[in-house]
Design an enzyme around this catalytic site. Structure first.
Site, PDB file in Angstrom:
ATOM      1  N   GLY A  28       1.033  -0.861   0.126  1.00 18.66           N
ATOM      2  CA  GLY A  28       0.139   0.211   0.494  1.00 18.66           C
ATOM      3  C   GLY A  28       0.846   0.777  -0.085  1.00 18.66           C
ATOM      4  N   ASP A 143      -3.245   8.629  12.835  1.00 21.05           N
ATOM      5  CA  ASP A 143      -3.889   8.082  11.718  1.00 21.05           C
ATOM      6  C   ASP A 143      -4.298   6.913  11.403  1.00 21.05           C
ATOM      7  OD1 ASP A 143      -4.171   8.446   8.885  1.00 21.05           O
ATOM      8  OD2 ASP A 143      -2.681   7.971   8.014  1.00 21.05           O
TER       9      ASP A 143
END
Length: 354
Positions: A28, A143
């Site tokens: 990713g 995050d």
């Protein structure tokens, strides 16, 4: 090795090595860098994040980065992906973490739909337990979002903690995150602390239960306006859980519960706990902890419940593999929990003796 995680092919522009890891595929890409599947000399796998920012260019940024990562490496590993290696002086600079097989929560919801019942409760409890451990180590995730929750065979695990904050410091920016899960203070650039993680956790649980984050997914200005000025849109999860999520999504960071408080509310009558085997174990532990000293109760329960949530993850693994009887899992957790409580309380009592 088999995995449900989508692994992309390397392009001509991707590095082939990062330190001792041979990079074999893409997992990713995020705001701080690209994540690769790395293989070490012994054939073990790791998630290797090659950083976008070069922390070698600023001595103070380098020091802050290493300090954040060092703290992150101290986080207990029961519901997280442990950081294995860090090399900011390498070419390329990278952070390697434990590789967790499975899809992230966002992919899982997209593929199979929202989570309900015991699947939702296990994810909520495991992830808030992980945040409590992360905050206990002095780290802020920075995050937290569905993409950073991996639904592995042993339960939900939190990844990438500490890296966003460290990379943000190195890049001289404090606004790092995903718009739909960012708290009001993040948009106001008013600093990042544990309350921002709690806000993001509640938004993630709401997403898992409904398939939509509580402040939408359209343009960033529209999302920001809702985060700053509007009430969250929550699915009907029952009054107790709805109340907890609303408290965690308050605009004022000081009005939100801490991660440990949210965990206790989930397992002490403020949340679902519908699985009878998990509920039985939780009830045993909360009965062992004395009620006459609320401060001690919370200190001890935070550790004990971590043990129980580890057992919940193992129980999820049993449902896939059927290798360990559930009674042994929960029985072992109960014994360990009882031992922890008695040991800690005995230590407190001896400390009071003049």
């Amino acid at each position: 090795m088999s995995t449900n995680a989508p692994i992309g092919r390397l392009t001509n522009y991707d590095p082939r090595r990062a330190g001792r890891y041979r990079l074999v595929g893409r997992l990713g890409r995020g705001g701080q860098g690209t994540v690769y599947l790395g293989e070490d000399e012994d054939g073990g796998f790791a998630a290797v994040k090659v950083l976008n920012v070069d922390v070698r260019l600023d001595a103070r940024a380098r020091e802050r980065f290493l300090r954040e990562i060092a703290a992150a490496r101290q986080v207990a590993s029961f519901c997280t992906a442990q950081i294995l290696d860090v090399d900011v002086d390498g070419d390329p600079p990278y952070v390697a973490s434990e590789f967790i097989e499975g899809r992230n929560l966002g992919d899982e919801v997209t593929r199979h739909g929202p989570l309900h019942g015991t699947r939702l409760e296990r994810m909520a409890i495991s992830t808030i337990t992980a945040l409590a451990a992360i905050h206990q180590a002095g780290v802020v995730h920075c995050d937290f979002k569905p993409g950073n929750v991996v639904c592995g065979p042993d339960g939900a695990r939190v990844i990438d903690f500490g890296i966003a904050r460290a990379a943000g410091d190195a890049g001289h920016s404090t606004v790092v995150g995903s718009p739909s899960y960012m708290s009001p203070e993040r948009y106001a650039n008013a600093g990042v602390g544990p309350p921002a993680d709690v806000f993001a956790w509640a938004a993630t649980v709401a997403y898992a239960a409904s398939g939509e984050p509580p402040f939408g997914t359209d343009s960033m200005p529209a999302i920001m306006n809702r985060v700053l000025n509007e009430a969250p849109r929550l699915p009907g999860l029952g009054s107790a859980l709805d109340e907890l999520l609303r408290d965690c999504l308050r605009k004022d960071p000081g009005a939100r519960p801490q991660a440990r408080e949210a965990l206790l509310r989930l397992v002490e009558g403020g949340g679902p706990v519908q699985d009878p085997r998990l509920a039985e174990s939780v009830q045993l532990v909360t009965q062992v902890v004395p009620r006459e000293e609320p401060r001690n109760h919370r200190d001890v329960a935070g550790i004990v419940l971590a043990v129980v949530m580890g057992a919940a993850g193992a129980l999820a693994g049993y449902q896939v593999t059927h290798e360990v009887p559930p009674a042994a899992i929960l029985g072992g957790a109960a014994l360990a929990a009882t031992y922890l409580v008695r040991t800690m309380l005995a230590g407190r009592e001896s400390a009071r003796v003049p």
